[in-house]
Design a protein around this motif. Structure first.
Motif, short mmCIF file in Angstrom:
data_model
loop_
_atom_site.label_atom_id
_atom_site.label_comp_id
_atom_site.label_asym_id
_atom_site.label_seq_id
_atom_site.Cartn_x
_atom_site.Cartn_y
_atom_site.Cartn_z
N PHE A 188 0.65 -1.28 0.17
CA PHE A 188 -0.06 -0.11 -0.06
C PHE A 188 0.83 1.24 -0.04
O PHE A 188 0.61 2.25 -0.90
N GLU A 189 1.93 1.23 0.99
CA GLU A 189 2.94 2.60 0.85
C GLU A 189 3.66 2.69 -0.43
O GLU A 189 3.76 3.81 -0.85
N ARG A 190 3.93 1.58 -0.92
CA ARG A 190 4.64 1.62 -2.28
C ARG A 190 4.08 2.12 -3.40
O ARG A 190 4.37 3.12 -4.18
N LYS A 191 2.69 1.68 -3.49
CA LYS A 191 1.74 2.09 -4.45
C LYS A 191 1.39 3.47 -4.43
O LYS A 191 1.52 4.43 -5.29
N LEU A 192 1.21 3.96 -3.35
CA LEU A 192 0.83 5.52 -2.97
C LEU A 192 2.05 6.45 -3.27
O LEU A 192 2.04 7.56 -3.81
N TYR A 193 3.37 5.73 -2.86
CA TYR A 193 4.58 6.47 -3.29
C TYR A 193 4.84 6.98 -4.71
O TYR A 193 5.01 7.93 -5.03
N LEU A 194 4.64 5.50 -5.29
CA LEU A 194 4.77 5.96 -7.04
C LEU A 194 3.56 6.89 -7.61
O LEU A 194 3.81 7.48 -8.39
#
Length: 559
Positions: free
Chosen positions: A420-426
């Motif tokens: 979830f964090e990685r998706k929102l980061y990109l």
């Protein structure tokens, strides 16, 4: 006056800035154009203003250099007048506000449905309206959940399997997207369960009048003067969390026998991390410390810093992304097309790379051997969510194609402890890149005049059902009342998309008359007026159909 004569290379920075800040009407007048004159877009002054603004931005970029240009608050305010760049900061707040909105809608759905639980779901939504669903399904797959969902981004075909055990989730930001409205009609005919998501429009009107579940996307925004959300691109936080919450409440996603619970995303903790990204990539962060500004320069000109910048080498970005983040490739493609107004190529690993590896090698290697600057900028979106073997294959592909041949590419690596964090980061990084690419291009990020025009054109075009209805209604040149139309299911106006969209206008009429060529005449308070619904198109289409039927019925005609 031609644009080249108005926007001269010799103009000082102050005059170029004044051109950026001028309205479309002022620019059209300075070009000695008639602002009332129509063109292919239907908006001559806006198109003329766009071209002037784009040339002025290009000359300013040459004079100031990319660092000073992108750091200029005056240039940002002149091009991004709707302050779309600041609206990116609203992502986490949108996600936190979604829960009560969805729960109210899903509670109503469950109350009506009783013990019903869908076996599968079909989601329809185009462009920015459908990106939340793509991201939600992809995220759950990255987390190891199985979810029986089909996402459609086209007109519903006869092959689409829909029935009472199917949940149709229809998403249209405006509520007027034709493909989504057609899917809505298909769902009703096949007795599927329905959830509609929109800000309003025809979809809201029909869902509420027919008693279907409707979830309204909020359009209020509170950041730095950006008061109203005007496009689906801005509402991605709402869209993503709406779908995740629906999947959670309805138990559609399962892993090892247990269902997905949206609370496990730990939204409050993740929101804090996402908000801190604004302190790294926001408009006030200088170019030399701002990854998003540097990446935008690479996307547009293939340069990673201001020293190697060549203003004459505009590039076409080629994005290489693993299937675990394919939705982000779809989003940046949509963003570039609508906002930056530039072409972009997205290659999803491994299918697209498998199919186009030879073409990709030619794109990368030919300019080097011909001593030319490559017309493309290559970007790889990387994440820890890639499967082990896929990561190995992608690393080898990048090494063989680019690294061993000394060809430059930009790698953007997702950061975060969870999918979830990685998706929102990109997601946020790409949104900022798009915003700064708009500045470099000189494109206002909000208006989509040709898209708006095409929606109006398609709503005025007859459908097969509309033509059938007009054939029925025009029997014997009969005059109908609205009440008669609504009582007759076969001829009911509410069953046909085009005429239904104009039902409010027709309800103001006492009588409706449709003649043999499909012309609609309404009578109100004794006054005759011509209703413009499909008038010219139906005259042409129905007349030709009448001629065809006469020819088919003539003696001697054979099949």
């Amino acid at each position: 006056m031609e644009i080249e004569n108005l926007v001269k290379r010799s103009l000082p920075v102050s005059e170029l800035l004044s051109l950026l800040e001028a309205s479309d009407f002022e620019l059209a007048m300075r070009l000695k154009m008639d602002p009332r004159q129509d063109d292919v877009y239907g908006r001559t002054k806006e198109v003329a203003g766009k071209m002037v603004r784009r040339r002025a931005a290009h000359l300013l970029l040459r004079k100031l250099g990319p660092a000073q240009y992108l750091d200029s608050e005056r240039i940002l305010d002149a091009i991004d007048r709707e302050r779309m760049t600041y609206r990116i900061q609203y992502l986490s707040q949108q996600m936190k506000e979604t829960g009560p909105i969805v729960n109210k809608g899903v509670d109503g759905f469950l109350k009506k449905a009783g013990d019903y639980r869908p076996e599968r779901a079909i989601i329809t939504g185009l462009g920015g309206s459908g990106i939340g669903a793509l991201m939600a399904v992809e995220l759950l797959n990255n987390m190891g959940y199985f979810i029986p969902v089909e996402i459609r981004r086209d007109y519903p075909g006869r092959h689409m399997q829909v029935g009472p055990s199917t949940l149709m989730i229809l998403c249209s930001f405006s509520g007027n997207t034709e493909e989504t409205l057609f899917a809505y009609e298909c769902a009703i005919k096949e007795s599927a369960q329905v959830i509609c998501i929109a800000t309003g429009g025809v979809l809201k009107e029909q869902a509420t009048s027919r008693g279907h579940t409707f979830i309204e996307i909020p359009i209020k925004n509170g950041f730095k003067g950006a008061q109203v959300i005007q496009t689906p691109r801005e509402s991605v936080g709402f869209s993503l969390m709406i779908f995740l919450s629906i999947f959670s409440r309805l138990g559609l996603a399962t892993r090892d026998g247990s269902g997905f619970n949206v609370d496990e995303l730990d939204l409050n903790h993740v929101s804090g991390k996402i908000d801190r990204l604004d302190e790294m990539w926001g408009p006030g962060i200088p170019f030399d410390r701002n990854l998003a500004k540097q990446a935008a320069l690479y996307f547009m000109y293939g340069s990673k810093d201001s020293e190697g910048f060549d203003p004459s080498s505009l590039r076409i970005p080629v994005i290489i992304v693993d299937s675990s983040n394919a939705s982000l490739g779809v989003r940046i493609e949509n963003q570039f097309g609508e906002s930056v107004e530039g072409f972009i190529k997205v290659l999803t690993f491994a299918e697209d790379i498998h199919n186009e590896i030879e073409a990709l090698a030619s794109l990368a290697l030919e300019p080097k051997f011909l001593n030319e600057r490559p017309p493309y900028a290559f970007i790889a979106l990387r994440s820890a969510d890639e499967a082990g073997r896929a990561t190995q294959r992608l690393n080898k592909t990048l090494e063989e194609l680019f690294q061993k041949n000394g060809i430059d590419y930009l790698s953007l690596e997702a950061e975060g402890d969870t999918p979830f964090e990685r998706k929102l980061y990109l997601l946020k990084l790409l949104d900022y890149i798009r915003a700064y690419a708009c500045l470099l291009r000189g494109s206002k990020p909000l208006p989509v005049p040709f898209m708006d025009r095409m929606k109006r054109i398609m709503w005025s075009c007859p459908t097969v059902e509309d033509e059938h209805l007009l054939d029925l209604l025009s029997d014997n040149d009969r005059i109908w009342t609205v009440e008669e139309l609504e009582r007759n299911e076969d001829r009911g106006i509410s069953a046909y998309p085009l005429l239904r969209a104009n039902l409010k206008r027709l309800k103001n009429a006492d009588l409706i008359r449709i003649d043999e060529v499909g012309r609609i005449t309404i009578t109100k308070r004794g006054e005759m007026s011509r209703c413009p619904i499909n008038r010219q198109q139906h005259q042409t289409v129905v007349k030709s159909d009448v001629k065809r039927r006469k020819r088919c019925n003539s003696p001697g005609f054979q099949g």
